[in-house]
Design a protein around this motif. Structure first.
Motif, short mmCIF file in Angstrom:
data_model
loop_
_atom_site.label_atom_id
_atom_site.label_comp_id
_atom_site.label_asym_id
_atom_site.label_seq_id
_atom_site.Cartn_x
_atom_site.Cartn_y
_atom_site.Cartn_z
N LEU A 119 42.96 42.04 54.96
CA LEU A 119 43.55 40.82 54.39
C LEU A 119 42.56 39.66 54.47
N LEU A 120 41.89 39.52 55.56
CA LEU A 120 40.91 38.45 55.72
C LEU A 120 39.75 38.64 54.74
N GLY A 121 39.32 39.88 54.55
CA GLY A 121 38.25 40.14 53.59
C GLY A 121 38.67 39.76 52.18
N ARG A 122 39.91 40.08 51.80
CA ARG A 122 40.40 39.71 50.47
C ARG A 122 40.45 38.20 50.27
N ILE A 123 40.90 37.51 51.32
CA ILE A 123 41.01 36.04 51.23
C ILE A 123 39.63 35.40 51.11
#
Length: 126
Positions: A119-123
């Motif tokens: 999720l952090l990578g996508r954000i």
């Protein structure tokens, strides 16, 4: 000659009166000067007393304000120390709880870490 002697006596009497008047005048001037000096001394002493009292009052007020400021700074410093200690205690408690959770449920912890990383990578890509 008798006239000369009487003229001399009159002259001596006149000189004596003149000396007496001069002495009286000098005494009056001396007394007036002495009185003026004494009044001036009293006025200077009175003024000096007032100034000294004012300086003492100002020093007392300044010292009181400095003590209050010092007390306030010490109080704020103590409060800051207490808040820091409380925050550190909470952080240590949370870390201990997280360690316990990972020990008790390693697979779920790993899945949550992978999900959070994805999720952090996508954000951050956006």
């Amino acid at each position: 000659m008798a006239a000369d002697a009487s003229d001399g006596a009159l002259a001596d009497a006149g000189i004596s009166k003149t000396h007496t008047r001069i002495d009286q005048g000098a005494e009056r001037v001396k007394q007036a000067t002495s009185d003026a000096v004494e009044r001036t001394k009293q006025a200077v002493n009175h003024t000096a007393d007032k100034v000294e009292a004012g300086v003492h009052r100002a020093a007392d007020k300044t010292a009181g304000a400095a003590h209050r400021a010092s007390d306030k700074a010490a109080d704020l410093s103590e409060r800051g120390r207490q808040m820091r200690d409380e925050t550190m205690d909470k952080a240590e408690l949370w870390m201990e709880q997280a360690r316990e959770y990972v020990r008790e449920k390693p697979m779920q912890s790993l899945a949550m870490a992978v999900g959070a990383g994805w999720l952090l990578g996508r954000i951050l890509r956006r």
